[in-house]
Design a protein around this motif. Structure first.
Motif, PDB file in Angstrom:
ATOM      1  N   TRP A 171      18.283 -28.366  -6.142  1.00  0.00           N
ATOM      2  CA  TRP A 171      18.788 -27.056  -6.529  1.00  0.00           C
ATOM      3  C   TRP A 171      17.607 -26.247  -7.042  1.00  0.00           C
ATOM      4  N   ALA A 172      17.505 -24.989  -6.615  1.00  0.00           N
ATOM      5  CA  ALA A 172      16.296 -24.231  -6.925  1.00  0.00           C
ATOM      6  C   ALA A 172      16.577 -22.737  -7.048  1.00  0.00           C
ATOM      7  N   ARG A 173      15.574 -22.027  -7.547  1.00  0.00           N
ATOM      8  CA  ARG A 173      15.601 -20.564  -7.620  1.00  0.00           C
ATOM      9  C   ARG A 173      14.406 -20.005  -6.857  1.00  0.00           C
TER      10      ARG A 173
ATOM     11  N   ALA B  83      21.233 -21.198 -10.015  1.00  0.00           N
ATOM     12  CA  ALA B  83      20.205 -21.831  -9.180  1.00  0.00           C
ATOM     13  C   ALA B  83      20.766 -21.877  -7.766  1.00  0.00           C
TER      14      ALA B  83
ATOM     15  N   GLU C 192      11.343 -22.522  -7.496  1.00  0.00           N
ATOM     16  CA  GLU C 192      11.405 -23.266  -8.751  1.00  0.00           C
ATOM     17  C   GLU C 192      12.544 -24.285  -8.673  1.00  0.00           C
ATOM     18  N   ILE C 193      12.202 -25.569  -8.657  1.00  0.00           N
ATOM     19  CA  ILE C 193      13.212 -26.619  -8.610  1.00  0.00           C
ATOM     20  C   ILE C 193      13.865 -26.727  -9.987  1.00  0.00           C
ATOM     21  N   VAL C 194      15.177 -26.584 -10.017  1.00  0.00           N
ATOM     22  CA  VAL C 194      15.926 -26.607 -11.276  1.00  0.00           C
ATOM     23  C   VAL C 194      16.565 -27.969 -11.529  1.00  0.00           C
ATOM     24  N   ASP C 195      17.004 -28.630 -10.459  1.00  0.00           N
ATOM     25  CA  ASP C 195      17.675 -29.920 -10.632  1.00  0.00           C
ATOM     26  C   ASP C 195      17.502 -30.756  -9.371  1.00  0.00           C
ATOM     27  N   ARG C 196      17.545 -32.064  -9.568  1.00  0.00           N
ATOM     28  CA  ARG C 196      17.439 -33.012  -8.460  1.00  0.00           C
ATOM     29  C   ARG C 196      18.500 -34.080  -8.638  1.00  0.00           C
TER      30      ARG C 196
END
Length: 332
Positions: free
Chosen positions: A245-247, A274, A300-304
């Motif tokens: 999940w990213a922006r 995100a 910008e990676i927010v979650d993995r």
């Protein structure tokens, strides 16, 4: 669940699956020429792959058709979901994909009659389950049937699917968009067997063989249908997966870039803080940093989330080793 590991696919298996991903309806003779074996060998290998649940053909809407006819949501269920509710979710025809992840059970839910229907379907999942999150997709740049094995050379792929340029520009008749009802009828019939001969398809549709062939060509050329081949990923060495999940300042452009990455099999833009999502598969999770770097410095990676195992993909229920064990025709 106990299950035996699938056998590894050999070189002929891998090239055959890639060829069918390029063009699932290509004649066996053309596929044999592309991969350098005889037709009998191709048919023998395909029969074994299909019988073992290691590979299967797909008839699937493209991203263009998703955008015009379908609302999608990524729904996260609490990992404490009951076995009964889990089975119920997997067997629903409008749940197109299910992955067990480190965050919970991730479902891809579809609806054809608008967002209210999408909401109703998500609420229907709440019996015996807790919905932790629902992200409505604004756009889809890649979905599971777009992913390709990196096996065939560009020259081999041209043998499987010759370029139209060799025959000149397509006629206006060839590129005329088929009616949505026609596309739906073709998809419904070929869902049973994407390699169904045009003569049989024509008989099922009540038209001539030539008309059936032209209709399929128009639907695929217009980006409304895609025919391909899916497989048990562990058998090809792809034993790890993740959801990113990213922006980005330009989510649509970043989503399109994600779709071009060889490791990405599903990507799009959702409505949320995100919004970018990308589902990747790799041989090892150590590949993630490199994949993220290639995606772009503006992302910008927010979650993995780690994918513990795929449970359902494109209408096929999978066992713990990724093999197809049941067909659940998608309907939404």
């Amino acid at each position: 669940m106990e299950t035996t590991d699938p056998r590894g696919l050999d070189e002929i298996d891998l090239t055959l699956v890639h060829a069918l991903q390029v063009d699932a309806r290509a004649p066996w003779t053309r596929i044999a020429a592309a991969i350098g074996v005889d037709s009998a060998t191709v048919v023998r290998h395909w029969s074994a792959l299909r019988e073992e649940g290691l590979a299967w053909l797909t008839a699937w809407p493209t991203a263009e058709r998703w955008a015009s006819t379908t609302d999608l949501a990524l729904v996260l269920l609490h990992p404490g979901i009951t076995d009964e509710s889990r089975t119920s979710a997997v067997r629903r025809p409008w749940v197109l994909g299910v992955d067990e992840t480190s965050a919970g059970l991730l479902l891809l839910v579809a609806a054809s009659e608008g967002l209210p229907q999408l909401g109703e379907r998500v609420r229907a999942l709440e019996t015996g389950a807790t919905v932790l999150r629902m992200d409505v997709a604004a756009s889809v740049s890649a979905e599971d049937s777009t992913w390709r094995l990196p096996v065939l050379s560009a020259a081999q792929q041209r043998v499987v699917r010759p370029s139209r340029e060799a025959g000149g520009r397509p006629s206006a008749e060839a590129v005329r968009l088929p009616k949505p009802q026609t596309v739906a009828e073709i998809a419904d019939v070929l869902d049973e067997d994407p390699r169904m001969p045009s003569a049989v398809l024509g008989a099922r549709l009540g038209v001539s063989e030539a008309t059936a062939r032209r209709a399929v060509d128009r639907a695929t050329s217009a980006g409304l249908l895609r025919f391909g081949c899916d497989l048990a990923m562990p058998a090809a060495g792809y034993r790890r997966g993740a959801v990113l999940w990213a922006r980005s300042a330009d989510p649509e452009a970043a989503s399109i870039r994600a779709a071009r990455l060889p490791e990405v099999h599903r990507a799009g833009v959702a409505v949320g803080p995100a919004p970018l999502f990308a589902c990747v598969r790799a041989r090892s999770l150590t590949a993630l940093p490199a994949i993220e770097r290639v995606w772009g410095g503006d992302v910008e990676i927010v979650d993995r989330w780690t994918v513990l195992r795929p449970v359902k993909r494109n209408g096929h229920e999978l066992d713990a080793s990724g093999r197809s064990i049941a067909r659940i025709p998608p309907r939404w």
